[in-house]
Design an enzyme around this catalytic site. Structure first.
Site, PDB file in Angstrom:
ATOM      1  N   THR A 102      -2.712   9.102   3.525  1.00  0.00           N
ATOM      2  CA  THR A 102      -3.191   9.918   2.403  1.00  0.00           C
ATOM      3  C   THR A 102      -4.585   9.479   1.967  1.00  0.00           C
ATOM      4  O   THR A 102      -5.468  10.310   1.707  1.00  0.00           O
ATOM      5  CB  THR A 102      -2.206   9.829   1.224  1.00  0.00           C
ATOM      6  N   TRP A 103      -4.775   8.185   1.862  1.00  0.00           N
ATOM      7  CA  TRP A 103      -6.074   7.616   1.494  1.00  0.00           C
ATOM      8  C   TRP A 103      -7.151   8.070   2.476  1.00  0.00           C
ATOM      9  O   TRP A 103      -8.233   8.528   2.086  1.00  0.00           O
ATOM     10  CB  TRP A 103      -5.937   6.104   1.498  1.00  0.00           C
ATOM     11  N   HIS A 118       1.702  12.614  12.464  1.00  0.00           N
ATOM     12  CA  HIS A 118       2.191  11.268  12.773  1.00  0.00           C
ATOM     13  C   HIS A 118       2.704  11.170  14.217  1.00  0.00           C
ATOM     14  O   HIS A 118       3.290  10.154  14.579  1.00  0.00           O
ATOM     15  CB  HIS A 118       3.344  10.892  11.829  1.00  0.00           C
ATOM     16  N   TYR A 156      -6.279  -0.138   7.743  1.00  0.00           N
ATOM     17  CA  TYR A 156      -6.086  -0.147   6.293  1.00  0.00           C
ATOM     18  C   TYR A 156      -6.786  -1.350   5.686  1.00  0.00           C
ATOM     19  O   TYR A 156      -7.375  -1.265   4.597  1.00  0.00           O
ATOM     20  CB  TYR A 156      -4.589  -0.200   5.987  1.00  0.00           C
ATOM     21  N   PHE A 172       4.902   7.477  -5.017  1.00  0.00           N
ATOM     22  CA  PHE A 172       4.440   7.669  -3.643  1.00  0.00           C
ATOM     23  C   PHE A 172       3.294   6.702  -3.335  1.00  0.00           C
ATOM     24  O   PHE A 172       3.253   6.064  -2.287  1.00  0.00           O
ATOM     25  CB  PHE A 172       3.979   9.117  -3.453  1.00  0.00           C
ATOM     26  N   ARG A 216       1.896   3.287  -4.341  1.00  0.00           N
ATOM     27  CA  ARG A 216       2.631   2.210  -4.986  1.00  0.00           C
ATOM     28  C   ARG A 216       1.760   1.024  -5.371  1.00  0.00           C
ATOM     29  O   ARG A 216       1.428   0.831  -6.535  1.00  0.00           O
ATOM     30  CB  ARG A 216       3.770   1.771  -4.055  1.00  0.00           C
ATOM     31  N   GLY A 228      -1.097  -0.363  -3.152  1.00  0.00           N
ATOM     32  CA  GLY A 228      -2.460  -0.332  -2.643  1.00  0.00           C
ATOM     33  C   GLY A 228      -2.966  -1.689  -2.180  1.00  0.00           C
ATOM     34  O   GLY A 228      -4.170  -1.945  -2.191  1.00  0.00           O
TER      35      GLY A 228
END
Length: 303
Positions: free
Chosen positions: A46-47, A120, A206, A264, A266, A268
């Site tokens: 999402t990020w 995905h 990430y 959703f 939470r 980070g």
């Protein structure tokens, strides 16, 4: 312990209904100006989507007020609605149904503008025009420390978009065996990692986004052929900060979650698993990771 009914598709676990989508995805007419964000679930998808959409759309913050699912459709999402609804009904799970009537695959097919597509699925389940090089859309694949993925996916599966009933200890074993929705983590990650030489594929972690988001914004901008001033980049970095993302209703997923205690977006963080897992759990995961990454060059090989 309970979870979805899943079928094995060459090491990739999905509900039986996914069988109807394999050929549709395989034969999707790809465009060179498509932009894809792919990942194993809970790797920062999402990020990454929000960053990519804004970079690609000239920092259109007004346009970004539209819910992310409609700006960046989740290609195979509808393939697990039936199983999801069965699971919710079986365990009396309270969840908003608004999304169930949307056909995201059709949304992608009918979009006449530049398309932003989330998926995905592993590399080998992408459209054949991507795999054979007939078309060369931009693909950004994001990966994350597997231990943090387990932590995030457990919260997601047990508390948010509920698809698992059981303990954390059970889930860790379950995850290492690749029995959750989308199957084995390394099955997906390595399928993209092994294509990293391709000029139209950019792999992000990430951890690098968390450590230096501004540098990642610049990297993605270059990849997408965009250029922004330092002030514009700083503004985007602020928009993408954890605090801003968590309260942004266009991306935080709360529109579909009736229980506000379930989040959703939470923590980070990159290492909350250290507080959530016992030393024994971490040791098991370390051993599992070592067996799977040795010789691959993945950035988690020495962690």
């Amino acid at each position: 312990m309970a979870t979805f009914t899943l079928k094995d598709f060459n090491g990739f676990k999905m509900p039986p209904e996914f069988n109807e989508y394999i050929e549709r995805i395989e034969n999707l007419e790809v465009r060179n100006d498509d932009v894809w964000v792919t990942s194993f679930p809970k790797c920062g998808t999402t990020w990454t989507q929000e960053m990519v959409w804004l970079i690609g759309n000239d920092l259109n913050y007004e346009g970004a007020k539209t819910e992310l699912d409609f700006r960046f459709p989740f290609l195979e999402c509808n393939s697990f609605y039936e199983e999801w609804n069965n699971f919710r009904n079986k365990f009396n799970i309270n969840f908003k149904e608004a999304e169930d009537e949307v056909d995201f695959f059709e949304m992608v097919e009918k979009n006449e503008n530049v398309r932003y597509i989330k998926s995905h699925v592993p590399w080998d389940f992408l459209p054949k025009q991507i795999k054979d090089g007939t078309k060369n859309p931009k693909i950004i694949h994001v990966i994350r420390n597997p231990k943090q993925v387990v932590s995030s996916y457990y919260n997601h599966a047990a508390n948010v978009h509920i698809q698992f009933v059981g303990t954390l200890e059970e889930y860790i074993e379950f995850f290492m065996q690749g029995r959750q929705l989308y199957g084995d983590y390394f099955r997906t990650v390595l399928s993209y990692w092994n294509q990293r030489h391709l000029p139209n594929l950019l792999i992000l972690t990430y951890e690098e986004m968390h450590a230096d988001l501004i540098s990642v914004i610049k990297k993605v901008s270059d990849f997408l052929g965009k250029s922004y001033s330092e002030d514009e980049i700083k503004k985007l970095a602020h928009h993408l900060s954890f605090d801003q993302m968590k309260k942004n209703v266009a991306v935080n997923g709360q529109l579909y979650i009736k229980d506000e205690s379930r989040q959703f977006i939470r923590t980070g963080t990159v290492d909350s698993y250290k507080e959530e897992f016992t030393p024994e759990m971490i040791s098991k995961l370390d051993e599992w990771i070592s067996k799977n990454v040795i010789g691959t060059g993945l950035p988690y090989e020495k962690q």
